[in-house]
Scaffold this active site. Structure first.
Site, PDB file in Angstrom:
ATOM      1  N   LYS A 169       0.861  -1.190   0.000  1.00 37.15           N
ATOM      2  CA  LYS A 169       0.000   0.000   0.000  1.00 37.15           C
ATOM      3  C   LYS A 169       0.896   1.238   0.000  1.00 37.15           C
ATOM      4  CE  LYS A 169      -3.947   1.836   2.662  1.00 37.15           C
ATOM      5  NZ  LYS A 169      -4.839   1.563   3.823  1.00 37.15           N
ATOM      6  N   SER A 192      -9.693   1.339   2.721  1.00 36.33           N
ATOM      7  CA  SER A 192      -8.824   2.133   1.899  1.00 36.33           C
ATOM      8  C   SER A 192      -7.726   1.332   1.188  1.00 36.33           C
ATOM      9  CB  SER A 192      -8.157   3.217   2.740  1.00 36.33           C
ATOM     10  OG  SER A 192      -7.350   2.646   3.753  1.00 36.33           O
ATOM     11  N   SER A 231      -9.866  -1.097   6.951  1.00 37.82           N
ATOM     12  CA  SER A 231      -9.295  -0.864   5.618  1.00 37.82           C
ATOM     13  C   SER A 231      -8.515  -2.031   5.027  1.00 37.82           C
ATOM     14  CB  SER A 231      -8.405   0.375   5.636  1.00 37.82           C
ATOM     15  OG  SER A 231      -9.186   1.535   5.640  1.00 37.82           O
TER      16      SER A 231
END
Lengths: 101, 498
Positions: B81, B156, B180
């Site tokens: 990420k 996310s 997330s």
């Protein structure tokens, strides 16, 4: 009482986020919607409940031997700055020129 | 040709590289090939680090040639990420604010994956600064759900879930502040684990909510996730993160243990909640039956203060976000507005033009909630609710070993279908209390929705630091369902041959 546009402008100044007039209208609506979502927490019966500021709760300072170890070099530390001068970060005037800010 | 990366588990790849069935370089090339042919559709990546990948793979191959012992993730394609620093890549948090930011150091979680032999393929899309549950708030582009490109992958960590689901990489790291990792894993049909707070170091991960953030792995198999947990915790406590714990253990050791006689909790009120899609409810009920068929005792438990978790979470997360993002003032790094007369003007305009709408909203809310006179009413109350939620979990986990619930009230929705921020916040109800209490949680794919045909994940939550035990339940659920190792059908075999 809902937040007014002026209240939100004051928060934006404190948060150092310049908002346009349109953004200020949208942000005022958002803030009041979001606060309505949060409001149940005010009415919650919390008498005698201690706050938990941290999930694991038993934090202690982490210390190491006081020995010199390499950190970022000057070049590395400055590499991501948009504006530098010599060995320093460069910023505009901290106080407004000729003003009372 | 040895086959396709699509069909191989992380352990099979590492074993194959170690035995010499194929080289780490061949695996890296296969992953780059899969990314080249698939990422145009998923848009999961923000950067593909081809040079880093090939250099790491070459080091792995050289180590093998020299007779050195290879790590447990030798040659396994991994991506991160984009809130995790990796020297040689930019770390943008999917924000204009950090668009040109070059990582000055490498996050501990990333380094530990590399130390285990993984090959770094690049950085993955996310909601800007991790504020969101769709990945649509990325400043650069949305990411598409590999099962249906018109739908969101969740967020996310949407890029992480999508890249794994489409078979572009075998493993990815995400971060989970309020769901997330678990929510996008559920919406994409892969396994996503949020370890207990403190299990994985947060050093080098751009902070959102420091008392809530936790890094964890996403993979197509529980075993892959357990293997990543081994790598993330190897080396024990990270001295660079004061909240890190020594959680080194073999997370694979108890994966196949029977769950016979062990107790799994369900919360009837949660399954009756308004907004829970019928197809999700029936999938969770089926999951409970499957755990019962495997010998688990299904018991009703209650988390009576869970209803207040949304309010408590959005107070705490917004306040912590405002504090953390105050550092982005355009001076040391980040976007800097040109031509300003004063520092205050430069900060205000840099932040106005560097941050996107949701990042501004969260910080504005946090600034208000921390202001004088407001702090006591909201922030202090939220920290007290945190005490109640934690006590609820302690009572529940005195009766059961794990709690089963949805990870998301619905399957993945179409891009733009939910535009009201407050409505999106409400969808976090099943995941956020876990972050508030610091417990562990994992989403395991249990099937496809009977109405939508989209994947549904069942979430299992466990007590703090019972992460290995949680993986045992996750594996039992995986065994009982038919979703192990699944790549989204449209992507199978599209590049990635070894």
């Amino acid at each position: 009482m809902p937040l007014t546009r002026e209240d939100v402008a004051g928060i934006a100044a404190y948060a150092r986020i310049a908002l346009t007039d349109v953004e200020l209208d949208e942000m005022t609506a958002y803030m009041n919607d979001a606060i309505a979502l949060l409001d149940p927490i005010i009415d919650y019966d919390l008498d005698g409940v201690e706050p938990t500021f941290h999930p694991t709760g038993d934090l202690a300072n982490v210390v190491r031997e006081d020995t010199v170890v390499a950190g970022l070099s000057l070049e590395e530390a400055l590499a991501n700055a948009a504006s530098i001068r010599g060995r320093s970060f460069r910023v505009p005037a901290i106080l407004a020129v000729g003003g009372s800010a | 040709m040895m086959g396709s990366l699509d069909a191989l588990s992380a352990r099979q790849i590492a074993t194959g590289v170690t035995r010499g069935d194929f080289s780490a370089t061949e695996v890296a090339q296969a992953s780059l090939d899969a990314i080249a042919s698939r990422d145009g559709k998923t848009q999961a990546f923000l950067q593909v680090s081809e040079e880093l990948a090939l250099a790491a793979a070459a080091r792995t191959d050289a180590a093998r040639a020299a007779g050195e012992r290879l790590g447990p993730l030798a040659g396994v394609p991994v991506a991160f990420k984009d809130n995790m620093n990796l020297v040689g890549t930019r770390t943008t948090c999917a924000s204009r604010m950090l668009e040109p930011y070059e990582s000055a150091y490498t996050a501990t979680c990333v380094q530990r994956m590399l130390d285990a032999g993984a090959t770094p393929l690049g950085k993955l899309n996310m909601d800007e600064f991790a504020f969101g549950s769709t990945t649509d708030s990325s400043a650069f582009h949305p990411t598409n759900n590999p099962w249906d490109l018109t739908r969101v992958p969740g967020g996310s960590s949407g890029g992480s879930a999508a890249a794994v689901t489409a078979g572009e990489v075998t493993l990815a790291l995400g971060s989970d502040t309020g769901g997330s990792i678990r929510q996008p894993a559920s919406l994409c049909g892969v396994v996503g684990m949020k370890p207990s707070y403190g299990v994985v170091s947060r050093y080098g991960v751009v902070a959102f909510g420091s008392s809530l953030d936790q890094v964890g792995p996403i993979g197509r198999r529980v075993e892959d996730v357990a293997l990543a947990m081994n790598a993330l915790t190897a080396g024990g406590r990270d001295r660079l993160d004061a909240t890190s714990r020594d959680c080194t253990q073999d997370y694979l050791a108890h994966l196949e243990d029977p769950i016979e006689g062990r107790a799994v909790g369900v919360i009837p009120a949660l399954l009756e909640a308004e907004g829970l899609a019928p197809e999700v409810r029936s999938a969770i009920e089926r999951a409970a039956h499957k755990l019962a068929d495997a010998g688990a005792r299904i018991m009703e438990v209650d988390l009576p203060n869970m209803a207040s978790s949304i309010a408590a979470y959005y107070v705490l997360a917004s306040c912590e976000a405002f504090s953390n993002l105050a550092r982005f003032d355009g001076v040391r790094y980040g976007y800097q507005e040109p031509g300003c007369a004063t520092l205050a003007e430069q900060s205000s305009l840099s932040r106005a033009h560097g941050f996107g709408p949701e990042a501004k909203r969260r910080q504005m809310l946090g600034a208000y909630l921390l202001s004088s006179g407001v702090y006591e009413r909201y922030y202090l109350a939220a920290q007290k609710v945190r005490t109640l939620i934690t006590a609820d979990y302690q009572r529940a986990f005195a009766q059961v070993d794990a709690i089963l619930m949805p990870a998301s009230p619905t399957v993945a929705w179409e891009h733009g279908a939910i535009s009201d921020p407050a409505a999106l916040y409400l969808a976090d109800v099943y995941t956020i209390s876990n972050n508030i209490a610091g417990n562990c949680g994992i989403s395991v794919p249990v099937g496809l929705g009977t109405d939508s045909g989209m994947p549904i994940g069942a979430q299992l939550q466990g007590p703090t630091f019972a992460d290995a035990s949680l993986l045992t339940f996750a594996r039992a659920l995986e065994r009982a369902c038919d979703m192990e190792g699944v790549v989204a059908p449209a992507f199978v075999g599209k590049g990635g041959e070894l």
